[in-house]
Design an enzyme around this catalytic site. Structure first.
Site, PDB file in Angstrom:
ATOM      1  N   GLY A 200       0.832  -1.204   0.000  1.00 36.62           N
ATOM      2  CA  GLY A 200       0.000   0.000   0.000  1.00 36.62           C
ATOM      3  C   GLY A 200       0.864   1.249   0.000  1.00 36.62           C
ATOM      4  O   GLY A 200       2.031   1.199  -0.394  1.00 36.62           O
ATOM      5  N   GLY A 205       2.436   2.640   5.429  1.00 33.88           N
ATOM      6  CA  GLY A 205       3.665   1.841   5.598  1.00 33.88           C
ATOM      7  C   GLY A 205       4.395   2.248   6.876  1.00 33.88           C
ATOM      8  O   GLY A 205       4.911   1.402   7.619  1.00 33.88           O
ATOM      9  N   GLU A 222       5.752  -3.278   0.558  1.00 35.97           N
ATOM     10  CA  GLU A 222       5.623  -3.123  -0.892  1.00 35.97           C
ATOM     11  C   GLU A 222       4.872  -1.821  -1.133  1.00 35.97           C
ATOM     12  O   GLU A 222       3.645  -1.785  -1.085  1.00 35.97           O
ATOM     13  CB  GLU A 222       4.857  -4.320  -1.477  1.00 35.97           C
ATOM     14  CG  GLU A 222       5.630  -5.625  -1.447  1.00 35.97           C
ATOM     15  CD  GLU A 222       6.764  -5.665  -2.459  1.00 35.97           C
ATOM     16  OE1 GLU A 222       6.702  -4.945  -3.483  1.00 35.97           O
ATOM     17  OE2 GLU A 222       7.735  -6.416  -2.237  1.00 35.97           O
ATOM     18  N   CYS A 257       0.939   0.026  -9.070  1.00 29.63           N
ATOM     19  CA  CYS A 257       2.118   0.555  -8.370  1.00 29.63           C
ATOM     20  C   CYS A 257       3.279   0.825  -9.324  1.00 29.63           C
ATOM     21  O   CYS A 257       4.085   1.706  -9.063  1.00 29.63           O
ATOM     22  CB  CYS A 257       2.543  -0.409  -7.282  1.00 29.63           C
ATOM     23  SG  CYS A 257       2.835  -2.079  -7.873  1.00 29.63           S
TER      24      CYS A 257
HETATM   25  P1  NAD Z   1      -5.408   0.598   0.578  1.00 32.79           P
HETATM   26  O1  NAD Z   1      -6.163   1.844   0.820  1.00 32.79           O
HETATM   27  O2  NAD Z   1      -6.113  -0.634   0.168  1.00 32.79           O
HETATM   28  O3  NAD Z   1      -4.549   0.322   1.879  1.00 32.79           O
HETATM   29  C1  NAD Z   1      -3.708  -0.788   1.981  1.00 32.79           C
HETATM   30  C2  NAD Z   1      -4.047  -1.541   3.260  1.00 32.79           C
HETATM   31  O4  NAD Z   1      -3.735  -0.711   4.369  1.00 32.79           O
HETATM   32  C3  NAD Z   1      -5.518  -1.921   3.376  1.00 32.79           C
HETATM   33  O5  NAD Z   1      -5.610  -3.277   3.721  1.00 32.79           O
HETATM   34  C4  NAD Z   1      -6.036  -1.000   4.442  1.00 32.79           C
HETATM   35  O6  NAD Z   1      -7.070  -1.570   5.207  1.00 32.79           O
HETATM   36  C5  NAD Z   1      -4.807  -0.747   5.292  1.00 32.79           C
HETATM   37  N1  NAD Z   1      -4.857   0.542   5.988  1.00 32.79           N
HETATM   38  C6  NAD Z   1      -5.287   1.719   5.482  1.00 32.79           C
HETATM   39  N2  NAD Z   1      -5.155   2.693   6.413  1.00 32.79           N
HETATM   40  C7  NAD Z   1      -4.626   2.114   7.513  1.00 32.79           C
HETATM   41  C8  NAD Z   1      -4.258   2.594   8.813  1.00 32.79           C
HETATM   42  N3  NAD Z   1      -4.404   3.860   9.140  1.00 32.79           N
HETATM   43  N4  NAD Z   1      -3.753   1.709   9.694  1.00 32.79           N
HETATM   44  C9  NAD Z   1      -3.597   0.411   9.365  1.00 32.79           C
HETATM   45  N5  NAD Z   1      -3.927  -0.095   8.148  1.00 32.79           N
HETATM   46  C10 NAD Z   1      -4.440   0.728   7.248  1.00 32.79           C
HETATM   47  O7  NAD Z   1      -4.320   0.813  -0.556  1.00 32.79           O
HETATM   48  P2  NAD Z   1      -3.533   2.132  -0.963  1.00 32.79           P
HETATM   49  O8  NAD Z   1      -2.581   2.507   0.089  1.00 32.79           O
HETATM   50  O9  NAD Z   1      -4.446   3.144  -1.537  1.00 32.79           O
HETATM   51  O10 NAD Z   1      -2.754   1.476  -2.192  1.00 32.79           O
HETATM   52  C11 NAD Z   1      -2.159   2.263  -3.153  1.00 32.79           C
HETATM   53  C12 NAD Z   1      -0.687   2.430  -2.836  1.00 32.79           C
HETATM   54  O11 NAD Z   1      -0.088   1.154  -2.734  1.00 32.79           O
HETATM   55  C13 NAD Z   1       0.058   3.160  -3.920  1.00 32.79           C
HETATM   56  O12 NAD Z   1       1.046   3.953  -3.330  1.00 32.79           O
HETATM   57  C14 NAD Z   1       0.696   2.029  -4.717  1.00 32.79           C
HETATM   58  O13 NAD Z   1       1.823   2.428  -5.445  1.00 32.79           O
HETATM   59  C15 NAD Z   1       1.014   1.055  -3.628  1.00 32.79           C
HETATM   60  N6  NAD Z   1       1.044  -0.306  -4.134  1.00 32.79           N
HETATM   61  C16 NAD Z   1       2.212  -0.968  -4.106  1.00 32.79           C
HETATM   62  C17 NAD Z   1       2.291  -2.254  -4.632  1.00 32.79           C
HETATM   63  C18 NAD Z   1       3.576  -3.018  -4.625  1.00 32.79           C
HETATM   64  O14 NAD Z   1       3.529  -4.210  -4.932  1.00 32.79           O
HETATM   65  N7  NAD Z   1       4.696  -2.415  -4.325  1.00 32.79           N
HETATM   66  C19 NAD Z   1       1.146  -2.845  -5.159  1.00 32.79           C
HETATM   67  C20 NAD Z   1      -0.040  -2.128  -5.150  1.00 32.79           C
HETATM   68  C21 NAD Z   1      -0.086  -0.868  -4.641  1.00 32.79           C
END
Ligand code: NAD
Length: 487
Positions: A200, A205, A222, A257
């Protein structure tokens, strides 16, 4: 309590602790360590993916209106090939690795033994909600761990399907799905895990890493970032353009991503590139791309507003040279190209993660290197050129999670390459054997015999013993003989 007064079950810290306790018990029983158990679980996941393909596609279409082609190629087929590889290679991955021992331990033998870490938490993202949820689980299970998977609440249909299917097909005493959003994830993060794999954004992160630090738990992060595409003028323009388009708009409509975040090309070449992009875009998505069925929609209204804010920023609103149409009801935004946006505009300082593509121009193509290096290290960096020297310089000078020359995103499909970020784009990597390693502890093992018990290592320490040890460590045969005579 009256029967009609049903209370929704709350997944709080107590519930999370009970899941962890159960998984610790399963892990302690040793059942997940056997080759047979690991294979049976991987086979079940493969069967689940094959048996329930239609339901999986339906869930992905409901969450993102993902075209069936993309559901199959980027989610189902990639997962199946990761499973097939793990099943084929698992025996070899599990074998201990004999390594050279040292002169100081002679006679001895040494090996590295891979052992499971214990209980793994996988927190996954919404954009490839099937693949990104299960791909890390493959590594965790192959390495002999128990797992809790927390899919993204932003892809609710896939999340609930995963909970149903994993419960049906896999060993529920060792592999569990916990659905939920921030409160549920927070409850899970309060527990002690043996590794947390999070996919995410970098803001969350940091939350994950801070929670993990409390228990000294290692993390695989990731993350994402702004992945640049450098386009040189010495290239096959049609092929390059088609690959950029399918990597951007064909890849979940930019919500990926490793999607191209921005292009850098020379001022002279930009008009040719823009014309080629417009031409091929029309061939792929027609004259009215908002009506095309071959592009995912924006996942929800929050992300839609985030993207329109990037477009409506007054620093860039007059830089749109193609597209720009949007429809709040269908959550669609047309493929949009912007030219020469300021480097400090919102669209150039935030990860775009959507169908907007800014093009920046430089005097000569090598100037792109400094532009990329002045920003956080991206998850992917791309270069299109025939120029051999430029390719070499790019690989040598540009730091990114991965580099792909003359294509977009395909490095992700090579299981012999690690997939992961560096710096702001992530910590650690997985895919293929790297997944197995990411969820294993590499235990160092030395086998000694009772022979070769050198008195020089034992007290009382004397100058003679020290001389002998120094000679032994320097590997100087004459020094060793001299020191032995002077003992
Ligand atoms: P998302 O909103 O689905 O969040 C990811 C996870 O984090 C979810 O399961 C969510 O429930 C949890 N989460 C959200 N807020 C939280 C908090 N405050 N505390 C604990 N957990 C929490 O996904 P996103 O972040 O919008 O995803 C997009 C990002 O992820 C982009 O930056 C993208 O580049 C990156 N990404 C990376 C990869 C990779 O393989 N490197 C793949 C996909 C996406």
């Amino acid at each position: 309590m009256a029967s009609g007064d049903e209370k929704k079950e709350v997944f709080d810290a107590e519930a999370a602790a009970s899941v962890v306790k159960e998984l610790r018990g399963t892990f302690a029983s040793g059942k997940t360590r056997s080759y047979e158990w690991r294979v049976s679980q991987l086979k079940s996941m493969l069967k689940m993916t094959e048996d329930r393909e239609k339901e999986i596609v339906d869930a992905l279409r409901s969450d993102l209106s993902k075209p069936e082609h993309e559901c199959f190629v980027y989610e189902i087929a990639l997962l199946k090939s990761a499973l097939t590889l793990a099943l084929k290679e698992l025996k070899r991955w599990m074998m201990s690795e004999r390594v050279k021992a040292s002169i100081t331990t002679f006679p001895s033998s040494a090996e590295i033994v891979s052992e499971p870490l214990g209980i793994i938490l996988v927190i996954s993202a919404w954009n490839y909600p099937f693949l990104l949820s299960l791909d890390p689980v493959i590594g965790a299970v192959a390495a002999g761990n128990t797992v809790v998977l927390k899919p993204s609440e932003i892809a609710p249909a896939t999340s609930s399907l995963l909970a149903k299917l994993v419960g049906e097909y896999m060993d529920s005493s060792a592999i569990k799905v916990v659905e939920g959003a921030v409160p549920e994830t927070t409850a899970l993060l309060e527990q002690k895990w043996d590794k947390i794999c999070y996919t995410g954004n970098g803001r969350v992160g940091r939350i994950v890493m801070a929670a993990a630090a409390k228990h000294l738990t290692p993390v695989l992060l990731e993350l994402g970032g702004k992945s640049p595409v450098v386009v040189d003028s010495d290239l096959n323009l049609t092929v390059a353009t088609r690959r950029i388009i399918v990597g951007k708009w064909g890849g979940n409509n930019g919500q990926a991503c490793i999607s191209p975040d921005y292009i850098i090309t020379t001022k002279d070449f930009a008009p040719k590139l823009v014309d080629a992009l417009k031409l091929e875009l029309e061939k792929f998505f027609g004259k009215e791309p908002m009506k095309s069925e071959d592009m995912s929609r924006i996942v929800n209204s929050n992300h839609f507003s985030r993207l329109t804010k990037l477009l409506d920023d007054e620093m860039v609103s007059d830089k749109i040279i193609h597209g720009g149409q949007r429809d709040k009801t269908s959550l669609k935004i047309a493929p949009t190209i912007l030219l020469d946006v300021p480097e400090d505009s919102l669209i150039m300082t935030e990860e775009i993660f959507g169908p907007l593509l800014p093009i920046l121009t430089v005097g000569k193509i090598e100037d792109s290197f400094d532009m990329i290096k002045s920003r956080p290290k991206p998850l992917a960096a791309y270069l299109f050129t025939n120029n051999k020297k430029l390719k070499e310089e790019f690989v040598k000078n540009i730091t990114a999670g991965g580099v792909c020359i003359n294509d977009i995103a395909l490095h992700l499909a090579v299981p012999t390459l690690p997939f992961g970020g560096v710096g702001e784009s992530g910590i650690g990597a997985y895919h293929g054997k790297f997944s197995f390693d990411a969820f294993s502890h590499k235990k160092a093992v030395l086998f000694r015999s009772f022979l070769g018990d050198a008195p020089a290592r034992y007290p009382p320490y004397t100058p003679g013993k020290l001389r002998l040890l120094k000679a032994l460590l320097s590997g100087n045969i004459f020094g060793i003989i001299r020191a032995l005579f002077r003992l």
